[in-house]
Design an enzyme around this catalytic site. Structure first.
Site, PDB file in Angstrom:
ATOM      1  N   HIS A  36       0.810  -1.218   0.000  1.00 35.18           N
ATOM      2  CA  HIS A  36       0.000   0.000   0.000  1.00 35.18           C
ATOM      3  C   HIS A  36       0.848   1.274   0.000  1.00 35.18           C
ATOM      4  O   HIS A  36       0.783   2.099   0.904  1.00 35.18           O
ATOM      5  CB  HIS A  36      -0.968   0.003   1.195  1.00 35.18           C
ATOM      6  CG  HIS A  36      -1.931  -1.131   1.191  1.00 35.18           C
ATOM      7  ND1 HIS A  36      -2.962  -1.236   2.087  1.00 35.18           N
ATOM      8  CD2 HIS A  36      -2.025  -2.232   0.391  1.00 35.18           C
ATOM      9  CE1 HIS A  36      -3.649  -2.343   1.862  1.00 35.18           C
ATOM     10  NE2 HIS A  36      -3.084  -2.964   0.819  1.00 35.18           N
TER      11      HIS A  36
ATOM     12  N   TYR B  43     -12.544  10.386   3.389  1.00 37.59           N
ATOM     13  CA  TYR B  43     -13.145   9.334   2.573  1.00 37.59           C
ATOM     14  C   TYR B  43     -13.339   8.020   3.334  1.00 37.59           C
ATOM     15  O   TYR B  43     -13.693   7.015   2.732  1.00 37.59           O
ATOM     16  CB  TYR B  43     -12.351   9.189   1.269  1.00 37.59           C
ATOM     17  CG  TYR B  43     -12.600  10.411   0.406  1.00 37.59           C
ATOM     18  CD1 TYR B  43     -13.624  10.438  -0.521  1.00 37.59           C
ATOM     19  CD2 TYR B  43     -11.885  11.586   0.625  1.00 37.59           C
ATOM     20  CE1 TYR B  43     -13.915  11.581  -1.249  1.00 37.59           C
ATOM     21  CE2 TYR B  43     -12.164  12.739  -0.096  1.00 37.59           C
ATOM     22  CZ  TYR B  43     -13.181  12.730  -1.030  1.00 37.59           C
ATOM     23  OH  TYR B  43     -13.486  13.872  -1.730  1.00 37.59           O
TER      24      TYR B  43
ATOM     25  N   TYR C  42      -9.812  -9.729   4.141  1.00 36.80           N
ATOM     26  CA  TYR C  42      -9.540 -10.885   3.290  1.00 36.80           C
ATOM     27  C   TYR C  42      -9.951 -12.192   3.957  1.00 36.80           C
ATOM     28  O   TYR C  42     -10.286 -13.165   3.286  1.00 36.80           O
ATOM     29  CB  TYR C  42      -8.056 -10.913   2.911  1.00 36.80           C
ATOM     30  CG  TYR C  42      -7.666  -9.740   2.045  1.00 36.80           C
ATOM     31  CD1 TYR C  42      -8.094  -9.640   0.724  1.00 36.80           C
ATOM     32  CD2 TYR C  42      -6.881  -8.709   2.559  1.00 36.80           C
ATOM     33  CE1 TYR C  42      -7.749  -8.564  -0.066  1.00 36.80           C
ATOM     34  CE2 TYR C  42      -6.532  -7.621   1.770  1.00 36.80           C
ATOM     35  CZ  TYR C  42      -6.970  -7.555   0.466  1.00 36.80           C
ATOM     36  OH  TYR C  42      -6.630  -6.479  -0.322  1.00 36.80           O
TER      37      TYR C  42
END
Length: 370
Positions: A149, A252, A263
């Site tokens: 990331h 956001y 996951y």
């Protein structure tokens, strides 16, 4: 801090061609031809066009490649030291808006250091055959030991400000921490200075380079060709990939709100909406893993003008999205199953250009078919 940028003298490797080299498709709006322009790219990530139609393409391992007159040149035009483990490496590339005058080229990359690695913005000068004098412009406060990331795309706005995305380094909650650059989109002057009108300037609890926050892993970003506003795509976890209309100072939501799960299937948050947090224009569940975003602005596909085109990794497709205001009203899946699409770019010839994400990646051109 300087970065070594040197032409490599090693011989070029030979790669197998990626079939099919030409593919004709009927889409909902246009009949298109997809042509493999070059192959032999090693995990390509970003591309930009030089005046005259040549291209610069990044490869994750730290090499910047040149496509001249439609031919991939055998030697890289620069090499950067990068933290290349996991998702790290040499990422995006973009020209300065005043390139014709100053010859500046900008790069994002995962920078190694004593605290692990982080996302950095660098720039160098194009001398016509190689990139020289490469130096960091800004190093994000997003250090971590993991290889996940990093973001990261580069966008210049009409005022010449530069934006780049930084992932939250797979740590989730720093995306909500304004004292960290993790999970943020940053806005800077072209030399790395902080604009006085950034939304958090003057706050003692916030980093002044932050433009927006609450992002997970932004890997697609573009400027709207009509409105000049910023649009972004980011990876969710298991579902919850997002398309966002990015505005100054907005939150956001990640990870406090999400439309996906972890996951493992475990719940990340009980909430998909909260006051003070922005909803995505569109979310994809199950995940398509969006990477690379363009808003079509050319003349060769008139019925596509203004549509969003998002590349997808897990989905192995190009997704066309029709947006009205801040609402997605229609989608079409193109090139499904052909390859992982890492980058999407408007070409100066009015065609769309794509990079495929593979150890033997390719540059594709999408153009009208007769």
């Amino acid at each position: 801090m300087g970065i070594a940028a040197a032409v490599l003298g090693t011989a070029a490797f030979m790669w197998r061609r990626t079939p099919p080299r030409v593919q004709v498709l009927d889409t909902q709006e246009h009949r298109v031809r997809v042509t493999t322009v070059v192959d032999g790219l090693r995990s390509p990530w970003g591309l930009t066009f030089l005046p005259g139609g040549d291209l610069l393409i990044t490869e994750k391992r730290g090499r910047l490649r040149l496509v001249r007159a439609g031919v991939l040149q055998p030697e890289p035009v620069a090499e950067l030291e990068v933290a290349s483990s996991g998702q790290g490496g040499l990422l995006d590339v973009e020209l300065h808006p005043g390139f014709a005058r100053n010859r500046l080229v900008y790069l994002t990359y995962s920078k190694p250091g004593p605290r692990g690695s982080t996302t950095a913005l660098a720039r160098g000068r194009w001398d016509g055959s190689r990139l020289v004098d490469v130096q960091d412009v800004f190093v994000a406060e997003a250090w971590g030991r993991g290889g996940q990331h990093f973001g990261s795309r580069i966008v210049f706005d009409r005022a010449g400000m530069v934006y780049f995305g930084v992932g939250e380094r797979n740590e989730k909650y720093p995306a909500q921490d304004l004292a960290s650059d993790k999970g943020k989109i940053l806005r800077l002057h072209d030399d790395g200075r902080i604009p006085r009108d950034n939304p958090f300037v003057g706050r003692t609890d916030a980093r002044p380079e932050i433009f927006s926050y609450g992002h997970r892993n932004p890997q697609g970003m573009t400027l709207h060709p009509v409105t000049g506003e910023l649009w972004e795509t980011e990876h969710g976890a298991r579902g919850g990939d997002e398309v966002n209309h990015v505005r100054a100072g907005r939150n956001y939501g990640w990870p406090r709100i999400t439309h996906g799960v972890d996951y493992s299937g475990a719940r990340i948050s009980p909430d998909s909406a909260l006051p003070g947090m922005e909803q995505p224009v569109l979310h994809w569940t199950p995940s398509i893993a969006p990477s690379g975003l363009a808003i079509y602005a050319g003349d060769r596909f008139p019925r596509w003008r203004g549509h969003l085109f998002a590349g997808a990794l897990a989905g192995q497709q190009l997704r066309r999205v029709v947006v009205e205001g801040d609402r997605a009203v229609h989608q079409e899946t193109l090139l499904e199953g052909r390859s992982r699409i890492r980058a999407v770019k408007n070409g100066p010839d009015g065609n769309l250009y794509l990079l495929t994400d593979a150890s033997e990646g390719s540059l594709l051109r999408v153009e009208p078919a007769p």
